[in-house]
Design a protein around this motif. Structure first.
Motif: not given
Length: 352
Positions: A104-105, A107-108, A302-306
């Motif tokens: 997930v690159k 992103n968690v 998610r750390k970053e969430d669109s």
């Protein structure tokens, strides 16, 4: 029906509402739906904390109108669905591996929710309510298939004066990817070099012996229905099914029962630096009062969430979860509330 039994009866259902309220986003990933009843989130994963999550999500929906659909499918399934992006959040008792995080690159965020104990439970009708004692080495030998009868000398040595039957030992383990399995095998790997070398620690392992059950529910039912059996489940499943929980010898040499106090003692020495990602193991923790098969359990977000609306909804829930009323609900169901320093650290790092 008692509260614990009522919550356990709901485990195979979606916690609140139904999946029909969800609409996919343009990129095919889940999007938080908003209808007259309020936002809807979907999550999936661990059965270990599912009784508590059922209670939390129901209370949160009543307070805020936010509905959270949770499927209790096991930690392995929760991690998989989080990686695939088919749920808003995952839940696991075994932290994601570096390889899974790379998928997930990075992103968690692992968000600790409560503490729990894995109970070693068994079905020996001839013993009535007699509590048995085990150490990690003996459990490893049983689950490796090397100790096969209840009256084996190694079992008797830890249980002097107990009239152990000559029955075969029937091993019961999880058949699905499971954080409960991760906790149990993490403990066995720390105390048994043979187990570490031959089986190891993971949410899913190649069991040398035994019957498989799906979810904590499945293992519980297998043990209840199989005289002579032994298995491992989250503590609330043993308590609500009137199954015994063995005492386990900790590193201080003390035989300890799984309780709120002994789980809290195991967490007391957890080393969580300011830059922690919260992936910490507390199995076989030092201290005479520590129960050695204890663990945090985590939400995966998610750390970053669109989807900014989804991100806010999830972070709002995390903030609510950390408040004293929600943590008291954990104690009511025999989970350990998070230590105050952990709550403060989660609040600083995650709650917006």
């Amino acid at each position: 029906m008692p509260d614990t039994a009522r919550y356990l009866a709901c485990l195979t259902l979606l916690v609140v509402g139904c999946g029909g309220d969800r609409q996919p986003s343009s990129d095919g990933k889940p999007a938080s739906a908003t209808r007259s009843g309020g936002p809807v989130l979907t999550g999936a994963g661990a059965t270990f904390p599912a009784p508590l999550y059922t209670k939390w999500f129901d209370a949160y929906a009543k307070e805020t109108g936010v509905r959270i659909n949770y499927q209790s499918i096991g930690s392995g399934g929760g991690i998989r669905q989080f990686i695939e992006g088919t749920v808003d959040f995952g839940a696991t008792d075994g932290p994601m591996t570096d390889e899974q995080i790379a998928a997930v690159k990075g992103n968690v965020l692992h968000v600790p929710t409560v503490l729990g104990a894995v109970s070693v439970t068994y079905n020996l009708p001839s013993l009535g309510k007699t509590e048995l004692n085990f150490d990690g080495g003996l459990l490893a030998e049983i689950f490796l298939g090397r100790v096969t009868h209840w009256n084996d000398g190694r079992v008797a040595a830890l249980n002097p004066g107990v009239a152990l039957p000559a029955d075969d030992i029937i091993v019961v383990h999880r058949s699905d990817g499971s954080g409960t399995t991760f906790i149990f095998t993490d403990f066995l790997s720390k105390v048994s070099p043979t187990w570490s070398r031959q089986v190891g620690r993971a949410t899913s392992v190649n069991w040398p012996i035994g019957l498989g059950g799906k979810g904590n529910e499945g293992v519980t039912q297998q043990v209840k229905q199989s005289p002579g059996s032994i298995g491992y489940v989250e503590l609330i499943y043993a308590i609500s099914n009137a199954l015994p929980s063995a005492k386990i010898r900790n590193p201080a040499g003390v035989l300890v029962q799984p309780t709120l106090k002994s789980v809290a003692a195991a967490a007391a020495g957890a080393d969580l630096p300011p830059d922690t990602d919260f992936r910490v193991s507390i199995t076989n923790a030092p201290g005479k009062d520590s129960y050695p098969i204890s663990s945090f359990t985590w939400l995966l977000i998610r750390k970053e969430d669109s989807d900014t609306a989804r991100a806010k909804t999830i972070h709002d829930f995390v903030g609510w979860m950390l408040e004293p009323p929600a943590q008291r609900m954990a104690a009511d169901l025999h989970y350990g509330p998070l230590p105050v320093p952990v709550i403060e650290l989660v609040s600083r790092k995650i709650v917006r």
